[in-house]
Design an enzyme around this catalytic site. Sequence first.
Site, mmCIF file in Angstrom:
data_model
loop_
_atom_site.group_PDB
_atom_site.id
_atom_site.type_symbol
_atom_site.label_atom_id
_atom_site.label_comp_id
_atom_site.label_asym_id
_atom_site.label_seq_id
_atom_site.Cartn_x
_atom_site.Cartn_y
_atom_site.Cartn_z
ATOM 1 N N MET A 80 0.815 -1.180 0.324
ATOM 2 C CA MET A 80 -0.103 0.036 0.000
ATOM 3 C C MET A 80 0.942 1.323 -0.141
ATOM 4 O O MET A 80 1.592 0.832 0.425
ATOM 5 C CB MET A 80 -0.673 0.039 1.331
ATOM 6 C CG MET A 80 -1.757 -0.878 1.353
ATOM 7 S SD MET A 80 -3.310 -1.321 2.936
ATOM 8 C CE MET A 80 -3.965 0.555 2.648
ATOM 9 N N HIS A 81 0.104 2.060 -0.126
ATOM 10 C CA HIS A 81 1.046 3.733 0.302
ATOM 11 C C HIS A 81 1.488 4.315 -0.752
ATOM 12 O O HIS A 81 1.954 5.345 -1.013
ATOM 13 C CB HIS A 81 1.091 4.305 1.139
ATOM 14 C CG HIS A 81 0.547 3.095 2.363
ATOM 15 N ND1 HIS A 81 -1.063 3.383 2.718
ATOM 16 C CD2 HIS A 81 0.806 2.302 3.377
ATOM 17 C CE1 HIS A 81 -1.256 3.086 4.031
ATOM 18 N NE2 HIS A 81 -0.040 2.271 4.477
ATOM 19 N N ASP A 236 -3.022 -4.722 0.335
ATOM 20 C CA ASP A 236 -2.355 -6.431 0.889
ATOM 21 C C ASP A 236 -2.718 -6.515 2.332
ATOM 22 O O ASP A 236 -3.267 -8.141 2.535
ATOM 23 C CB ASP A 236 -0.677 -6.351 1.873
ATOM 24 C CG ASP A 236 -0.180 -5.090 1.851
ATOM 25 O OD1 ASP A 236 -0.957 -4.207 2.923
ATOM 26 O OD2 ASP A 236 1.451 -5.251 1.689
#
Length: 485
Positions: A80-81, A236
Amino acid sequence: MYLGIDLGTSSVKAMLIDDRQTVIGSASSKEVTTHRPHAGWSEQDPADWIRATEEAIAGLKAAHPEAFASVSGIGLSGHMHGATLIDAEDKVLRPCIMWNDTRSHREAAALDADPRFRAITGNIVFPGFTAPKLAWVKANEPDVFGKVRKVLLPKDYLRLWLTGEHLSEMSDSAGTSWLDTGARRWSQALLAATDLDESQMPGLVEGTAVAGRLRGEIAARWGLAAGIVVAGGAGDNAASACGMGTVREGAAFVSLGTSGVLFAANGRYLPNPESAVHAFCHALPDTWHQMGVILSATDALNWHSRVTGASAASLTGELGDTLKAPSGVTFLPYLSGERTPHNDAAIRGVFAGLAHESDRVVLTQAVLEGVSFALRDSLEALKAAGTELTRVTAIGGGSRSRYWLASIATALDLPVDLPADGDFGAAFGAARLALIAATGANPADVLTPPATAETIEPVRAHSAAYEEAYQRYRRLYPAVKAAMG
């Protein structure tokens, strides 16, 4: 057949399941290289993600050619991110700034000082989140910022390659600091605060919905039918929760991967940013989750392995099977800073209490305990955010160590369940989401938990010693922070 593709930090994993959710096979790519050109930086080349996906698919297809040819749905998961910046021609403008990159800590603090961010997203603006990375790019790479036409999360860059669509879903987008997490839509106000607008964001769907179809060129190369459904998928951790069936209120897991996660499913939106708990959308409609996140879990053990020259498995093996009382040596696992509960990108790890008799085994024990106590910090933060847990299920590579699981169970004072043999991680969760999107199946019928093979109970004989060691661990953070200035 249904295909799950999980873009991990270190590799891509592809998994094939059938209509009964039996795992037919899986394959992984070679390692994806992470570049660290400066202290606190962490970048990857998105072209490497495509290369790694092709490798994983080739391995899966070679091992199971007939089953692979029957794929009728694809699901995506990924770390992520990450800020993947795309120009008007869908070309990547710079390496992706990864989840564990902390260069934007000043920008994160400035955005977090704007009370709208916590009020709308339900979260602190962490340096690892996407919005402060774009603020950093604007300040330091203005030419790049001026060319940004889309900001994509890593798995959604794979979607663009697979389908030609600029789309994302709620669970991953909740980690950007631009999503109105309760309303499950982009916040125009927060985008404007970083000099962006909604046209530069991907469209949003739920993780169980159709989010594009496989392009003919790739379908032909893989030997699949064109137009196969690609599900929204999940970030995830939410994908792992789908794999574990952690979708009903009160269900929880602890993940011992590169980072560590204590994940709890919620039937309603329960933000409490002051606790540094992440309050995100789940991959299912009208469902949310909370996470305590520590940045170095198995990463801490792997660091210890590199320093000592011994493998992680041999280090944990030296401890034996029986949990020991804490030795008095304490390890803070803040090798890349920490999120929950400190939101501190600058803090770094330490060993404290070393003595002449502190050999390698003692240091290994302290490393495992340090991660266990960091997860205890996350448990306390979840409690402060209104979530009480009665047990957790363990997943991730670190869960292969029974000693570590006993340490976690004792530190959390909770039973830790081990699922029956099988792979229930993010790739499996992504494949399950593909099944739902392709068939319209009821998520409640698909996202069921696995059977429990074994339960690791807290070692009551060491409860008092663990509590004392945890309190010592808690006292060290402010002392180290003060010493580091």
